[in-house]
Design a protein around this motif. Sequence first.
Motif, short mmCIF file in Angstrom:
data_model
loop_
_atom_site.label_atom_id
_atom_site.label_comp_id
_atom_site.label_asym_id
_atom_site.label_seq_id
_atom_site.Cartn_x
_atom_site.Cartn_y
_atom_site.Cartn_z
N UNK A 57 3.06 6.54 -5.16
CA UNK A 57 2.64 6.90 -6.52
C UNK A 57 3.76 6.73 -7.55
N UNK A 58 5.01 6.97 -7.13
CA UNK A 58 6.12 6.83 -8.06
C UNK A 58 6.33 5.37 -8.47
N UNK A 59 5.88 4.45 -7.62
CA UNK A 59 6.04 3.03 -7.91
C UNK A 59 4.94 2.50 -8.82
N UNK A 60 3.91 3.33 -9.01
CA UNK A 60 2.78 2.89 -9.83
C UNK A 60 3.22 2.75 -11.28
N UNK A 61 3.01 1.60 -11.90
CA UNK A 61 3.41 1.42 -13.29
C UNK A 61 2.55 2.26 -14.23
N UNK A 62 3.08 2.50 -15.42
CA UNK A 62 2.36 3.34 -16.37
C UNK A 62 1.03 2.71 -16.79
N UNK A 63 1.02 1.39 -16.96
CA UNK A 63 -0.24 0.74 -17.31
C UNK A 63 -1.14 0.64 -16.08
N UNK A 64 -2.42 0.56 -16.31
CA UNK A 64 -3.37 0.50 -15.21
C UNK A 64 -3.19 -0.80 -14.42
N UNK A 65 -3.30 -0.67 -13.11
CA UNK A 65 -3.20 -1.86 -12.26
C UNK A 65 -4.55 -2.54 -12.16
N UNK A 66 -4.52 -3.84 -12.01
CA UNK A 66 -5.73 -4.57 -11.71
C UNK A 66 -6.10 -4.31 -10.25
N UNK A 67 -7.32 -4.65 -9.89
CA UNK A 67 -7.75 -4.47 -8.50
C UNK A 67 -6.86 -5.28 -7.57
N UNK A 68 -6.49 -6.50 -8.00
CA UNK A 68 -5.64 -7.35 -7.19
C UNK A 68 -4.27 -6.71 -6.98
N UNK A 69 -3.69 -6.18 -8.04
CA UNK A 69 -2.36 -5.55 -7.93
C UNK A 69 -2.42 -4.31 -7.06
N UNK A 70 -3.50 -3.56 -7.17
CA UNK A 70 -3.65 -2.36 -6.34
C UNK A 70 -3.70 -2.74 -4.86
N UNK A 71 -4.46 -3.78 -4.55
CA UNK A 71 -4.54 -4.24 -3.16
C UNK A 71 -3.19 -4.75 -2.67
N UNK A 72 -2.44 -5.43 -3.54
CA UNK A 72 -1.11 -5.92 -3.16
C UNK A 72 -0.19 -4.76 -2.82
N UNK A 73 -0.23 -3.71 -3.62
CA UNK A 73 0.63 -2.55 -3.38
C UNK A 73 0.23 -1.84 -2.09
N UNK A 74 -1.06 -1.68 -1.87
CA UNK A 74 -1.52 -1.02 -0.65
C UNK A 74 -1.20 -1.86 0.58
N UNK A 75 -1.28 -3.19 0.45
CA UNK A 75 -0.92 -4.07 1.56
C UNK A 75 0.56 -3.93 1.91
N UNK A 76 1.40 -3.87 0.89
CA UNK A 76 2.84 -3.70 1.12
C UNK A 76 3.13 -2.35 1.78
N UNK A 77 2.41 -1.31 1.34
CA UNK A 77 2.60 0.01 1.95
C UNK A 77 2.18 -0.03 3.42
N UNK A 78 1.08 -0.74 3.72
CA UNK A 78 0.64 -0.89 5.10
C UNK A 78 1.67 -1.65 5.93
N UNK A 79 2.22 -2.73 5.37
CA UNK A 79 3.28 -3.48 6.05
C UNK A 79 4.46 -2.57 6.38
N UNK A 80 4.83 -1.77 5.40
CA UNK A 80 6.00 -0.91 5.55
C UNK A 80 5.76 0.14 6.63
N UNK A 81 4.58 0.76 6.60
CA UNK A 81 4.26 1.79 7.60
C UNK A 81 4.20 1.18 9.00
N UNK A 82 3.62 0.01 9.13
CA UNK A 82 3.57 -0.67 10.43
C UNK A 82 4.98 -0.93 10.97
N UNK A 83 5.87 -1.37 10.08
CA UNK A 83 7.24 -1.66 10.50
C UNK A 83 7.96 -0.38 10.90
N UNK A 84 7.77 0.70 10.12
CA UNK A 84 8.38 1.99 10.47
C UNK A 84 7.91 2.44 11.86
N UNK A 85 6.60 2.35 12.09
CA UNK A 85 6.03 2.79 13.36
C UNK A 85 6.54 1.93 14.51
#
Length: 211
Positions: A57-85
Amino acid sequence: MKNDQTPECTSLFADVATTGRRLTRDEVERRRETGEKAAREGLALRELIGDHLTVVPAAWPEQSLTRRSTLDLLTAAEQSVDALSAGFERAQRLAVRQEGAERREFIDDLLYGRSDLGRTAERAEGFGLRLSQAHTVAVARGPQAYTEADLVPQHVERALIGRFGGRHVLLTTKSGRMVCIAPGDQPQVLAHFAQQAFAAIGEGQAAIGRP
């Protein structure tokens, strides 16, 4: 762990939200290394991932994200969690193999008397045994040889821990057999080991020695 990683992760996810890129190979490897470090330091995986995801949430920009940008951020978070695990599990597998080797070496020293008694007693405490009291050994064998990494010994060990807790019990494998050492005044522990081992093996033999 959390304080060390928060600034880097916040910057990383903010960049992903802006550019839509995926994590690089080096960034993924750093997440794996973070997971390994957390496992070695005794941090729970749930706590590690929870701390990690709080920066999204802290990385979320002040302006609203597009659906594409939201998916990109969630994909990166998933990548990161997979790597941590993956890193966390890698460290755990290494620890299990190392512990298994140490257990086998200790059992050899204990059964064959090839080590200094003082050193053997000191190492015994690390495995939850107090050699100042009598102990009993139980052995179980099945149609195949077992190691600590096999499901059958792991199932039997979980059953023992689930019923008796720590209670100064050591379970390992030796020459393909399951070996359980428990205080001599607790015959119910080894009886339960024999029952669980026989049930898990399906066919085989179990024997309990004398204190």
